[in-house]
Design a protein around this motif. Structure first.
Motif, PDB file in Angstrom:
ATOM      1  N   LYS A  77      -3.534  -4.006   7.259  1.00 20.04           N
ATOM      2  CA  LYS A  77      -4.458  -5.269   8.085  1.00 20.04           C
ATOM      3  C   LYS A  77      -3.502  -5.754   9.121  1.00 20.04           C
ATOM      4  O   LYS A  77      -3.953  -7.030   9.601  1.00 20.04           O
ATOM      5  CB  LYS A  77      -5.140  -6.060   7.172  1.00 20.04           C
ATOM      6  N   ASN A  78      -2.274  -5.567   9.257  1.00 17.29           N
ATOM      7  CA  ASN A  78      -1.400  -6.214  10.041  1.00 17.29           C
ATOM      8  C   ASN A  78      -1.953  -6.454  11.519  1.00 17.29           C
ATOM      9  O   ASN A  78      -2.424  -5.388  11.980  1.00 17.29           O
ATOM     10  CB  ASN A  78      -0.050  -5.551   9.957  1.00 17.29           C
ATOM     11  N   ASP A  79      -1.780  -7.566  11.926  1.00 16.39           N
ATOM     12  CA  ASP A  79      -2.056  -7.681  13.498  1.00 16.39           C
ATOM     13  C   ASP A  79      -1.436  -6.857  14.583  1.00 16.39           C
ATOM     14  O   ASP A  79      -2.019  -6.548  15.366  1.00 16.39           O
ATOM     15  CB  ASP A  79      -1.930  -9.157  14.007  1.00 16.39           C
ATOM     16  N   GLN A  80      -0.449  -6.301  14.315  1.00 12.66           N
ATOM     17  CA  GLN A  80       0.297  -5.476  14.959  1.00 12.66           C
ATOM     18  C   GLN A  80      -0.051  -3.894  14.577  1.00 12.66           C
ATOM     19  O   GLN A  80       0.134  -3.595  13.711  1.00 12.66           O
ATOM     20  CB  GLN A  80       1.920  -5.718  14.865  1.00 12.66           C
ATOM     21  N   TRP A  81      -0.657  -3.292  15.749  1.00 11.00           N
ATOM     22  CA  TRP A  81      -0.901  -1.832  15.313  1.00 11.00           C
ATOM     23  C   TRP A  81       0.126  -0.973  15.132  1.00 11.00           C
ATOM     24  O   TRP A  81      -0.174   0.013  14.273  1.00 11.00           O
ATOM     25  CB  TRP A  81      -1.787  -1.401  16.652  1.00 11.00           C
ATOM     26  N   GLN A  82       1.117  -1.066  15.758  1.00  8.20           N
ATOM     27  CA  GLN A  82       2.434  -0.498  15.298  1.00  8.20           C
ATOM     28  C   GLN A  82       2.802  -0.498  13.688  1.00  8.20           C
ATOM     29  O   GLN A  82       3.153   0.709  13.254  1.00  8.20           O
ATOM     30  CB  GLN A  82       3.737  -0.785  16.231  1.00  8.20           C
ATOM     31  N   ARG A  84       0.757  -1.114  11.586  1.00  6.79           N
ATOM     32  CA  ARG A  84      -0.317  -0.285  10.864  1.00  6.79           C
ATOM     33  C   ARG A  84      -0.239   1.138  10.685  1.00  6.79           C
ATOM     34  O   ARG A  84      -0.347   1.780   9.905  1.00  6.79           O
ATOM     35  CB  ARG A  84      -1.865  -0.839  11.624  1.00  6.79           C
ATOM     36  N   ILE A  85       0.240   1.697  11.905  1.00 11.04           N
ATOM     37  CA  ILE A  85       0.626   3.074  11.964  1.00 11.04           C
ATOM     38  C   ILE A  85       1.726   3.548  11.010  1.00 11.04           C
ATOM     39  O   ILE A  85       1.532   4.426  10.338  1.00 11.04           O
ATOM     40  CB  ILE A  85       0.880   3.377  13.436  1.00 11.04           C
ATOM     41  N   LYS A  86       2.785   2.603  10.949  1.00  7.80           N
ATOM     42  CA  LYS A  86       3.829   2.628  10.170  1.00  7.80           C
ATOM     43  C   LYS A  86       3.539   2.835   8.802  1.00  7.80           C
ATOM     44  O   LYS A  86       3.820   3.668   7.743  1.00  7.80           O
ATOM     45  CB  LYS A  86       5.061   1.846  10.317  1.00  7.80           C
ATOM     46  N   ALA A  87       2.590   1.786   8.269  1.00  3.57           N
ATOM     47  CA  ALA A  87       2.059   1.713   6.751  1.00  3.57           C
ATOM     48  C   ALA A  87       1.365   2.981   6.664  1.00  3.57           C
ATOM     49  O   ALA A  87       1.424   3.608   5.506  1.00  3.57           O
ATOM     50  CB  ALA A  87       1.310   0.474   6.803  1.00  3.57           C
ATOM     51  N   ALA A  88       0.578   3.544   7.465  1.00  7.09           N
ATOM     52  CA  ALA A  88      -0.299   4.699   7.103  1.00  7.09           C
ATOM     53  C   ALA A  88       0.594   5.741   7.196  1.00  7.09           C
ATOM     54  O   ALA A  88       0.360   6.672   6.180  1.00  7.09           O
ATOM     55  CB  ALA A  88      -1.061   4.911   8.274  1.00  7.09           C
ATOM     56  N   ASP A  89       1.507   5.956   8.126  1.00  9.11           N
ATOM     57  CA  ASP A  89       2.547   7.211   7.953  1.00  9.11           C
ATOM     58  C   ASP A  89       3.301   7.060   6.635  1.00  9.11           C
ATOM     59  O   ASP A  89       3.528   8.318   5.871  1.00  9.11           O
ATOM     60  CB  ASP A  89       3.329   7.018   9.081  1.00  9.11           C
ATOM     61  N   THR A  90       3.590   5.912   6.020  1.00  7.73           N
ATOM     62  CA  THR A  90       4.281   5.862   4.807  1.00  7.73           C
ATOM     63  C   THR A  90       3.637   6.147   3.778  1.00  7.73           C
ATOM     64  O   THR A  90       3.784   6.836   2.555  1.00  7.73           O
ATOM     65  CB  THR A  90       5.258   4.400   4.592  1.00  7.73           C
ATOM     66  N   LEU A  91       2.368   5.743   3.832  1.00  7.31           N
ATOM     67  CA  LEU A  91       1.445   6.084   2.681  1.00  7.31           C
ATOM     68  C   LEU A  91       1.029   7.344   2.423  1.00  7.31           C
ATOM     69  O   LEU A  91       1.071   8.090   1.491  1.00  7.31           O
ATOM     70  CB  LEU A  91       0.074   5.258   2.798  1.00  7.31           C
ATOM     71  N   ALA A  92       1.234   8.188   3.757  1.00  5.08           N
ATOM     72  CA  ALA A  92       0.953   9.836   3.562  1.00  5.08           C
ATOM     73  C   ALA A  92       2.248  10.342   2.985  1.00  5.08           C
ATOM     74  O   ALA A  92       2.007  11.427   2.494  1.00  5.08           O
ATOM     75  CB  ALA A  92       0.736  10.115   5.088  1.00  5.08           C
ATOM     76  N   HIS A  93       3.247   9.869   2.997  1.00  5.23           N
ATOM     77  CA  HIS A  93       4.655  10.371   2.463  1.00  5.23           C
ATOM     78  C   HIS A  93       4.580  10.062   0.997  1.00  5.23           C
ATOM     79  O   HIS A  93       4.862  11.043   0.249  1.00  5.23           O
ATOM     80  CB  HIS A  93       6.037   9.647   3.023  1.00  5.23           C
ATOM     81  N   ILE A  94       4.146   8.920   0.468  1.00  2.00           N
ATOM     82  CA  ILE A  94       3.943   8.627  -0.905  1.00  2.00           C
ATOM     83  C   ILE A  94       2.991   9.365  -1.603  1.00  2.00           C
ATOM     84  O   ILE A  94       3.162   9.998  -2.753  1.00  2.00           O
ATOM     85  CB  ILE A  94       3.925   6.870  -0.981  1.00  2.00           C
ATOM     86  N   LYS A  95       1.753   9.472  -0.842  1.00  2.00           N
ATOM     87  CA  LYS A  95       0.588  10.239  -1.592  1.00  2.00           C
ATOM     88  C   LYS A  95       0.219   9.923  -2.816  1.00  2.00           C
ATOM     89  O   LYS A  95      -0.087  10.559  -3.939  1.00  2.00           O
ATOM     90  CB  LYS A  95       0.879  11.935  -1.645  1.00  2.00           C
ATOM     91  N   ASP A  96      -0.022   8.569  -2.946  1.00  2.00           N
ATOM     92  CA  ASP A  96      -0.432   7.898  -4.426  1.00  2.00           C
ATOM     93  C   ASP A  96      -2.145   7.876  -4.009  1.00  2.00           C
ATOM     94  O   ASP A  96      -2.552   7.358  -2.994  1.00  2.00           O
ATOM     95  CB  ASP A  96       0.165   6.456  -4.520  1.00  2.00           C
ATOM     96  N   PRO A  97      -2.817   8.083  -5.176  1.00  2.00           N
ATOM     97  CA  PRO A  97      -4.124   8.206  -4.999  1.00  2.00           C
ATOM     98  C   PRO A  97      -4.619   6.880  -4.793  1.00  2.00           C
ATOM     99  O   PRO A  97      -5.897   6.783  -4.380  1.00  2.00           O
ATOM    100  CB  PRO A  97      -4.667   8.844  -6.650  1.00  2.00           C
TER     101      PRO A  97
END
Length: 420
Positions: A77-82, A84-97
């Motif tokens: 939900k960060n105001d900075q779109w960059q 938000r992308i980093k967070a999504a990429d990191t979550l993809a690496h962690i793969k927690d349900p």
């Protein structure tokens, strides 16, 4: 006033930790910097996750794994779109349900690059819950997001198939009714890769889709549903009113090495639509089964020239004495293209004539006009038949028979056929 906060040293730590876990990303960032100056160390991994996210230390977040998930989902939900992308990429690496639901919500992000990153992240999760959201992303108004969704679904389809869950197939079947033809195309294509026979009925209906690409994709997917349980659905579809659908079903049935598929195919040789009969003839010619021979021979007597032509071409690969006899009986077919195909098929079978009438047909097929002249009256009838057809491929310059008067010459079209 972050500099003054640092002056309070240990007394500032507790309110700074509160700020570190707050909603405002800028405050979290500044609080993390002050805590770093104060050499503060998190008391547990979850707190450390918030600390790393605030510092934008994404690699450390990956090492923390599930402990960083709460902070990372908040960062979506960060105001900075960059970020938000980093967070999504990191979550993809962690793969927690636990990340799946927050990521699905982020598919509504206002930034297309973020949505594309979220689609990529969801693709990392081999979970039933991500299938429907990814299919919905195929309808995104941004081309990059649509393309990413299609790529992710295609690359993940093997993993979805291993789940062996009807909840995986259901969203794809539902997508066949989507208003967006692109969504329907991808759904039709990937249903074949899922190899779930439960999709057969929906794919058969998709054969009637208004979009050509959807129909083609549905047909190809039906080919891939080699499960014998799908045969009953395909056989039932042979009774549909749309001849285009029946034609596509014939093609799909040809992929099944099952007696239940051959019997309905044999019946389709008598379909009232010529195109369906032609498609069936082509299919039957590739099936190694003695039952297909007689129906193909019978098709040489069809009232439609195009069907007879298909039969003449199809018989080239069938080795049966009955075929040779039937083809010779078609020498006098009234359609020039059928006669041409009959002769070519016989030549391809290394057929040798048994009498002078057959030899005349053989000479015509080989364009041996000199030998036709030598055959004399035996060549007259088949040559005259060619002369009656304006589009005949046989260009006869001159025929002079031994029992004709000098004035009796039959003259045909000009050209390179040789002459007397």
């Amino acid at each position: 006033s972050w500099d003054k906060c640092a002056d309070y040293k240990k007394q500032a730590i507790k309110p700074l930790i509160v700020a570190l876990n707050g909603e405002d990303p800028d405050i979290r960032r500044e609080a993390s910097l002050v805590l770093t100056k104060l050499d503060w160390q998190p008391k547990d991994n979850t707190e450390k996750g918030y600390f790393c996210v605030a510092k934008q230390d994404w690699e450390e977040c990956k090492r923390l794994g599930k402990y960083a998930v709460p902070a990372l989902t908040q960062e979506l939900k960060n105001d900075q779109w960059q970020n938000r992308i980093k967070a999504a990429d990191t979550l993809a690496h962690i793969k927690d349900p636990q990340s799946i639901d927050p990521l699905i919500k982020s598919l509504n992000d206002k930034n297309a690059d973020v949505r594309a990153a979220v689609v990529e992240a969801l693709g990392a999760y081999k979970d039933v819950r991500v299938v429907a959201p990814l299919i919905r992303a195929l309808d995104d108004h941004n081309r990059l997001v649509r393309k990413t969704a299609a790529s992710v679904l295609e690359s993940s389809i093997g993993d979805y198939r291993k789940l062996n869950n009807p909840q995986v197939t259901a969203p794809f079947i539902e997508a066949l009714q989507d208003n967006n033809r692109g969504v329907r195309v991808v759904a039709a294509q990937l249903l074949g890769e899922l190899k779930d026979p439960a999709a057969a009925d929906a794919l058969i209906i998709a054969l009637e889709d208004v979009d050509t690409d959807v129909r083609i994709a549905a047909k190809e997917s039906l080919y891939k549903l080699k499960d014998s349980r799908a045969i009953n659905s395909l056989v039932a579809a042979l009774n549909t009113e749309d001849p285009k659908v029946r034609s596509e079903v014939v093609g799909a049935l040809s992929e099944y090495k099952d007696h239940r598929a051959i019997d309905p195919l044999l019946e389709s040789v008598n379909d009232y639509n010529a195109e369906v009969r032609i498609k069936t003839i082509k299919v039957l010619s590739k099936i190694d089964d003695p039952r297909v021979v007689q129906p193909l021979i019978d098709a040489l007597k069809d009232y439609q020239p195009s069907v007879r032509l298909a039969a003449a071409n199809a018989l080239v690969n069938i080795d049966d004495e009955r075929v040779t006899v039937a083809l010779k009986n078609s020498f006098g077919d009234l359609d020039v293209d059928v006669r041409e195909a009959v002769r070519k098929t016989l030549l391809a079978k290394n057929w040798q004539p048994e009498n002078k009438k057959e030899q005349a047909q053989y000479c015509i097929a080989k364009r041996d006009w000199i030998l036709c002249e030598e055959l004399g009256k035996y060549a007259v009838e088949p040559l005259l038949l060619e002369l009656k057809q304006e589009k005949s491929p046989y260009q006869v310059c001159l025929l002079y028979t031994s029992d004709a008067a000098d004035e009796n010459r039959v003259v045909g079209g000009g050209g390179g056929g040789g002459g007397g």
